[in-house]
Design an enzyme around this catalytic site. Structure first.
Site, mmCIF file in Angstrom:
data_model
loop_
_atom_site.group_PDB
_atom_site.id
_atom_site.type_symbol
_atom_site.label_atom_id
_atom_site.label_comp_id
_atom_site.label_asym_id
_atom_site.label_seq_id
_atom_site.Cartn_x
_atom_site.Cartn_y
_atom_site.Cartn_z
ATOM 1 N N HIS A 287 -59.756 42.528 -15.593
ATOM 2 C CA HIS A 287 -60.053 43.545 -16.597
ATOM 3 C C HIS A 287 -59.848 44.917 -15.972
ATOM 4 C CE1 HIS A 287 -62.313 46.051 -19.397
ATOM 5 N NE2 HIS A 287 -62.418 45.034 -20.215
ATOM 6 N N HIS A 330 -71.265 46.068 -13.023
ATOM 7 C CA HIS A 330 -70.929 47.161 -12.118
ATOM 8 C C HIS A 330 -72.026 48.209 -12.042
ATOM 9 C CE1 HIS A 330 -69.694 48.790 -16.018
ATOM 10 N NE2 HIS A 330 -69.562 49.992 -15.490
ATOM 11 N N GLU A 336 -73.117 56.689 -18.197
ATOM 12 C CA GLU A 336 -72.424 56.174 -19.365
ATOM 13 C C GLU A 336 -73.348 56.139 -20.587
ATOM 14 O OE1 GLU A 336 -70.942 52.332 -18.347
ATOM 15 O OE2 GLU A 336 -69.762 53.055 -16.650
ATOM 16 N N HIS A 361 -76.650 54.021 -19.604
ATOM 17 C CA HIS A 361 -76.731 53.472 -18.256
ATOM 18 C C HIS A 361 -76.439 54.631 -17.306
ATOM 19 C CE1 HIS A 361 -75.231 49.689 -20.488
ATOM 20 N NE2 HIS A 361 -76.562 49.687 -20.447
ATOM 21 N N HIS A 367 -75.452 47.382 -14.556
ATOM 22 C CA HIS A 367 -75.346 46.920 -15.926
ATOM 23 C C HIS A 367 -74.096 46.074 -16.075
ATOM 24 C CE1 HIS A 367 -73.135 50.718 -15.703
ATOM 25 N NE2 HIS A 367 -72.444 50.344 -16.758
#
Length: 430
Positions: A287, A330, A336, A361, A367
């Protein structure tokens, strides 16, 4: 005066960063000069500067407006109270999530329905951002708003917004965003209940991200950012609100501030249809970093580290082989703040993140997918699949985001959010 909510023809002025021009009255726009001795029709020439005069040419943002009266024609401002603008002072490493923001029970316009949710940096020092939620059900009758603290990005989730700006009107339905430069006066009209998010960028103006190895054609295209046509409205008494240093001030005008008959320049409002974002992704394995979904960026004084990135998670194909396809677990140096516009988000399929909901976050806080999303992704057959059931965005900033009293005390706050990561089985080591 109650102005009817009427559809606006699709804007045809386009091109982020372009030098654009528009006139509502033929001949109102000077040719070959900016400030003639006697502008046509007795108009007044006025420059609006979004950057310093000496900013590099490719970064310089300014426009010339030709209006019925100078915008300086007003009395003194007086500070007014607004409970929704109480400062954000609560800094915490806890992960936070909120259910959809409720719509107002009584008629409420956009300004009254605005609530500061989270913030970092300083408007006075030109750093960081402030994040707001709005919920409204009535137009801003006889009122206008401008911010000296930063440019505004509006993200509707429910209900179409009609923005009347000094440059002309813009229709902004859900699935679009609007960008309003610092200092531009605007009014928000709605034709029913509406809610969404607003970001005030205190730092350098948003720009399109560099594409690097992606080449010339990817992500958001400059031509898809649409600017309004010049338009002015009949005079009517208007209360003008100005946000400065996080505080709100007001003055009364005997006339409308939306009286511009022509304009030209590089500092203009835009709207952008998120469906036109050309998402990039892997065609082999792993990803990609979420930075590959950046729509707009506000650079900081540290190369490669943004004051703020606006990131989009749109419908797209997933084809990666031997890959955990949702965003991985991560911890990030950036903070974020996410919002879900519609559908579902592929890293939170276990429930709790509904359209109109938000999450935070903070920097270096762990998270990732909830346990249900992890299980589905781990057990899935990896055939090509179209993710077409959701539209989400993220405001990513290098500073830690503090929460307001309203965000902490709001009944929509999910105090059990940490439970989303309960139940992961331990690895089976030999």
């Amino acid at each position: 005066m109650n102005r009817p909510f009427a559809p606006v023809a699709a804007a045809r002025l386009a091109g982020f960063g372009n030098h654009l021009a528009s006139e509502a009255v033929p001949g109102a726009l000077p040719v070959g000069r900016n400030s003639p001795q006697r502008p046509a029709f007795g108009l007044y020439a006025e420059q609006l500067s979004g950057t310093a005069f000496t900013a590099p040419r490719h970064e310089n943002r300014r426009s010339w407006l030709y209006r019925r009266r100078p915008s300086a024609m007003h009395g003194p401002f007086a500070e007014v109270s607004h409970p929704g603008l109480a400062p954000a002072r609560h800094l915490s490493p806890n992960r936070e999530r909120w259910s959809p923001h409720p719509l107002p029970d009584a008629p409420t316009d956009w300004l009254d329905g605005l609530t500061l949710w989270a913030a970092t940096g300083s408007a006075a020092e030109g750093t960081g951002v402030s994040i707001f939620l709005y919920a409204c059900s009535a137009p801003m009758e006889g009122r206008a708003f401008a911010s000296a603290d930063g440019e505004w990005l509006l993200v509707p989730q429910q209900g179409r917004l009609r923005l009347m700006t000094e440059f002309g009107p813009l229709d902004v339905p859900p699935g679009h965003i609007a960008l309003l430069p610092r200092g531009v006066r605007f009014r928000v009209e709605v034709d029913g209940p509406a809610r969404g998010w607003a970001l005030e960028n205190h730092g350098s103006p948003f720009r399109l991200p560099e594409l690097g190895p992606l080449g010339a054609n990817a992500l958001a295209s400059p031509r898809d950012f649409e600017a309004p046509h010049a338009a002015f409205e009949p005079d009517g008494p208007t209360r003008l609100y100005l946000k400065l240093g996080g505080r709100l001030f007001a003055t009364d005008l005997p006339h409308s501030p939306f009286d511009v008959a022509a304009w030209h320049g590089t500092l203009v409002p835009f709207r952008y249809d998120l469906a036109r974002f050309n998402a990039m992704g892997t065609v082999s394995f792993d990803h990609p970093d979420p930075s590959i979904f950046t729509v707009l960026t506000s650079p900081s004084d540290t190369p490669g580290t943004a004051n703020c990135d606006v990131v989009l998670f749109p419908p797209r194909w997933m084809v990666a082989e031997d890959t955990f396809r949702p965003p991985w677990f991560h911890r990030n140096v950036m903070s974020e703040f996410m919002g879900l516009i519609s559908g579902t988000y592929d890293a939170k399929e276990g429930g709790g993140f509904a359209p109109g909901g938000s999450s935070l976050h903070n920097r270096m806080v762990a998270h990732g997918p909830d346990v249900e999303s992890w299980r589905r992704a781990t057990e899935a057959e990896l055939a090509p699949v179209k993710l077409d059931q959701g539209l989400a965005f993220m405001f990513e900033t290098r500073g830690p985001l503090a929460l307001s009293d309203a965000a902490l005390a709001h009944p929509s706050r999910q105090r059990d959010y940490d439970a989303a990561w309960n139940g992961f089985p331990p690895a089976r080591l030999p």
